[in-house]
Design a protein around this motif. Structure first.
Motif, PDB file in Angstrom:
ATOM      1  N   ALA A   1     -13.644  -0.498  10.174  1.00  0.00           N
ATOM      2  CA  ALA A   1     -14.328   0.710  10.660  1.00  0.00           C
ATOM      3  C   ALA A   1     -15.165   0.415  11.903  1.00  0.00           C
ATOM      4  O   ALA A   1     -15.499   1.320  12.664  1.00  0.00           O
ATOM      5  CB  ALA A   1     -15.214   1.285   9.559  1.00  0.00           C
TER       6      ALA A   1
ATOM      7  N   PHE B   1      -1.196  -2.902   4.484  1.00  0.00           N
ATOM      8  CA  PHE B   1      -1.753  -1.961   5.463  1.00  0.00           C
ATOM      9  C   PHE B   1      -0.873  -1.861   6.711  1.00  0.00           C
ATOM     10  O   PHE B   1      -0.615  -0.764   7.212  1.00  0.00           O
ATOM     11  CB  PHE B   1      -3.168  -2.386   5.856  1.00  0.00           C
ATOM     12  CG  PHE B   1      -4.216  -2.057   4.822  1.00  0.00           C
ATOM     13  CD1 PHE B   1      -3.913  -1.259   3.729  1.00  0.00           C
ATOM     14  CD2 PHE B   1      -5.505  -2.548   4.927  1.00  0.00           C
ATOM     15  CE1 PHE B   1      -4.871  -0.955   2.768  1.00  0.00           C
ATOM     16  CE2 PHE B   1      -6.472  -2.246   3.981  1.00  0.00           C
ATOM     17  CZ  PHE B   1      -6.151  -1.444   2.897  1.00  0.00           C
TER      18      PHE B   1
ATOM     19  N   LEU C   1       0.409   1.800   7.575  1.00  0.00           N
ATOM     20  CA  LEU C   1      -0.507   2.529   8.464  1.00  0.00           C
ATOM     21  C   LEU C   1      -0.068   2.484   9.918  1.00  0.00           C
ATOM     22  O   LEU C   1       0.578   1.534  10.369  1.00  0.00           O
ATOM     23  CB  LEU C   1      -1.921   1.960   8.354  1.00  0.00           C
ATOM     24  CG  LEU C   1      -2.530   1.926   6.953  1.00  0.00           C
ATOM     25  CD1 LEU C   1      -3.968   1.434   7.031  1.00  0.00           C
ATOM     26  CD2 LEU C   1      -2.468   3.295   6.293  1.00  0.00           C
ATOM     27  N   ARG C   2      -0.409   3.533  10.620  1.00  0.00           N
ATOM     28  CA  ARG C   2      -0.187   3.619  12.060  1.00  0.00           C
ATOM     29  C   ARG C   2      -1.525   3.963  12.709  1.00  0.00           C
ATOM     30  O   ARG C   2      -2.530   4.077  12.037  1.00  0.00           O
ATOM     31  CB  ARG C   2       0.834   4.725  12.368  1.00  0.00           C
ATOM     32  CG  ARG C   2       2.243   4.388  11.927  1.00  0.00           C
ATOM     33  CD  ARG C   2       2.882   3.374  12.879  1.00  0.00           C
ATOM     34  NE  ARG C   2       4.227   3.001  12.466  1.00  0.00           N
ATOM     35  CZ  ARG C   2       4.514   2.009  11.641  1.00  0.00           C
ATOM     36  NH1 ARG C   2       3.546   1.292  11.110  1.00  0.00           N
ATOM     37  NH2 ARG C   2       5.757   1.720  11.347  1.00  0.00           N
ATOM     38  N   GLY C   3      -1.492   4.155  14.011  1.00  0.00           N
ATOM     39  CA  GLY C   3      -2.703   4.592  14.690  1.00  0.00           C
ATOM     40  C   GLY C   3      -3.569   3.421  15.134  1.00  0.00           C
ATOM     41  O   GLY C   3      -3.155   2.264  15.075  1.00  0.00           O
ATOM     42  N   PRO C   4      -4.792   3.737  15.576  1.00  0.00           N
ATOM     43  CA  PRO C   4      -5.677   2.703  16.143  1.00  0.00           C
ATOM     44  C   PRO C   4      -5.966   1.568  15.161  1.00  0.00           C
ATOM     45  O   PRO C   4      -6.137   0.419  15.576  1.00  0.00           O
ATOM     46  CB  PRO C   4      -6.964   3.471  16.459  1.00  0.00           C
ATOM     47  CG  PRO C   4      -6.586   4.904  16.502  1.00  0.00           C
ATOM     48  CD  PRO C   4      -5.413   5.075  15.609  1.00  0.00           C
ATOM     49  N   ASP C   5      -6.027   1.884  13.864  1.00  0.00           N
ATOM     50  CA  ASP C   5      -6.320   0.828  12.892  1.00  0.00           C
ATOM     51  C   ASP C   5      -5.303  -0.312  12.968  1.00  0.00           C
ATOM     52  O   ASP C   5      -5.626  -1.471  12.708  1.00  0.00           O
ATOM     53  CB  ASP C   5      -6.309   1.398  11.470  1.00  0.00           C
ATOM     54  CG  ASP C   5      -7.550   2.230  11.190  1.00  0.00           C
ATOM     55  OD1 ASP C   5      -8.534   2.093  11.939  1.00  0.00           O
ATOM     56  OD2 ASP C   5      -7.516   3.027  10.231  1.00  0.00           O
TER      57      ASP C   5
END
Lengths: 360, 122
Positions: free
Chosen positions: A57, A86, A90-94
């Motif tokens: 985060a 993960f 998961l996709r995106g900025p993370d």
């Protein structure tokens, strides 16, 4: 009757029992060790996951290096496992920050090393991390170290595709087809993904090598070509008609389906020997031919479908002809009038109508 | 109705990640299967969560069956359901929307995108 001396027998029995006890002891010991390890990992998992999410985060301030510096073997194994889940889901900025964690753990370097030096299973594991962490890896390395078995070839081709390598289609297709061996499920899916937008490379490979391949690979390639649908008017057709006289009905049927994928144009119409296909002994080939005729939808195709509906001795083939005519619209009354109600033709149409109603 | 979020996801790491992400903003409850999800809803029918994040593939009572129960129960008329489906399962998306789901997210997904969508609903 001969008697066996008691001494040697009891010696052998003692040896066998000792060996069994030894194996049992090792097995139990191993089980206890693994159970302890799993318990340690399980108890550490919640805390490690919470810390991972807290740092994630923070974005660029995650400071993964400081965190992983204090890891013992259990922590490292647990975090690797969570990270794999993960990265897979998961996709995106993370995802970018999670990849930084992977690099902090040294997973990219380890994957590169195992790719070069590991055994088959190490290489597959390494390719997984290469894909998840987007580790740059050159095509030559993949070709040299992953070409030994079909699973390695499929994984290497998939990595090239996932990483958007500029020559992924050419190199990946070549890698997959290089051995002439049937593709794994991953390999087949990858061949499709590599060629779905433009199957020129695959069609060129088939034109040059189709006669060298065993039937299982040939059928897989035919299916992929049929699914990709070569739309380029210059796409080679020459490799397909020769397959219409192959001994294997599965090859002949797959060839007909592949030809259907080319769409309709005069060259395709010329390449398709419709008399040969519609008179084939195998119903599966005739069914494929009827589907192709339905896709064409020309008057000649409709006429051949009507003839098939009336004359084909195979019920499933008649159903395919009926369905194609039905989808070409307006055929039911014509054919029913032609053959009279209650005839097998009418039954076939009723089945098709019911089936289409369910589908819609 | 509360502004709570109920998460039903059978994969531990993903469930905890979602709970963590949404927990910073909302009152979150996370359960591991469809049966627990329905039990929670029944227990909180007086004050149901605003949004249910529902994984399609779960052992026992799968996401579709829970969605059907929610859609058939007028106590949950104001509950928005966001389905988590797998990539390549377009039929699941159609089925979910037909059955009354408000929205869907395809795995692999971006947690930030998912949060944006939920923000629109709460």
């Amino acid at each position: 009757m001969t008697s066996v001396p008691a001494g040697p027998v009891s010696l052998v029995a003692t040896g066998v029992i000792a060996a069994l006890v030894g194996v049992a002891a090792v097995t139990i010991g191993q089980s206890v060790r693994l159970a302890r390890r799993d318990r340690r990992r399980e108890s550490a998992r919640d805390d490690l996951r919470r810390e991972l999410l807290t740092r994630l985060a923070r974005g660029d301030d995650a400071d993964w290096a400081a965190w992983v510096a204090g890891f013992d073997a259990t922590d490292r194994a647990v975090v690797e496992d969570i990270l794999k889940t993960f990265l897979d889901r998961l996709r995106g900025p993370d995802r970018r920050h999670l990849r930084d964690l992977g690099q902090a753990l040294g997973l990219g370097e380890r994957a590169r090393r195992k790719l070069l030096e590991g055994d088959r299973f190490d290489r597959l594991e390494a390719l997984t991390w290469v894909a998840l962490l987007a580790v740059p890896v050159d095509a030559t390395t993949l070709r040299e170290h992953c070409g030994g078995d079909r699973h390695g070839r499929a994984a290497a081709a998939r990595v090239l595709h996932e990483q958007g390598h500029p020559e992924a289609t050419a190199i990946g297709t070549d890698l997959l087809l290089s051995s002439g061996e049937a593709l794994s499920t991953l390999g087949l899916d990858t061949l499709y993904r590599l060629n779905r937008d433009d199957p020129t490379t695959l069609v060129a490979a088939a034109t040059d090598h189709a006669t060298d391949w065993d039937n299982p690979l040939l059928i897989q390639v035919l299916r992929v070509v049929g699914a990709c649908g070569p739309s380029d008017p210059d796409a080679s057709l020459t490799w397909i008609p020769v397959l219409f006289v192959e001994d294997s009905a599965r090859v002949r049927a797959a060839a007909a389906r592949a030809l259907e994928g080319y769409g309709w144009r005069p060259e395709v119409r010329t390449a398709a020997d419709l008399d040969l296909l519609c008179d084939d002994d195998a119903p599966t080939v005739r069914r494929a031919a009827y589907r192709m005729l339905g896709a064409w939808g020309t008057e000649d195709a409709r006429e051949r479908l009507r003839n098939a509906l009336a004359d084909d001795p195979n019920a499933r083939a008649r159903l395919v002809a009926a369905r194609e005519l039905y989808r070409l619209s307006g055929e039911r009354p014509t054919v029913e009038e032609w053959h009279g109600p209650g005839r097998p033709v009418s039954l076939a149409f009723r089945w098709v109508e019911a089936n289409e109603a369910i589908r819609s | 109705m509360s502004t709570g979020i109920l998460i039903a996801e059978d994969e531990d790491d993903i469930r905890e990640m979602l709970a963590f992400k949404f927990g910073r903003q909302y009152d979150v409850t996370a359960v591991e299967d469809g049966r627990a999800c329905w039990e929670y809803l029944e227990d909180h029918a007086e004050d149901p969560p605003a949004v249910v994040l529902l994984d399609v593939m779960m052992a026992g009572l799968d996401g579709f069956r829970v969605l059907d129960k929610i859609a058939d129960d007028e106590r949950f008329d104001d509950v928005d359901v966001v389905m988590l489906t797998s990539r390549g399962a377009e039929a699941d998306v159609d089925a979910a929307l037909d059955r009354g789901a408000t929205d869907y997210v395809t795995k692999p997904f971006s947690p930030d995108d998912l949060r944006d969508r939920v923000d629109e609903l709460v």
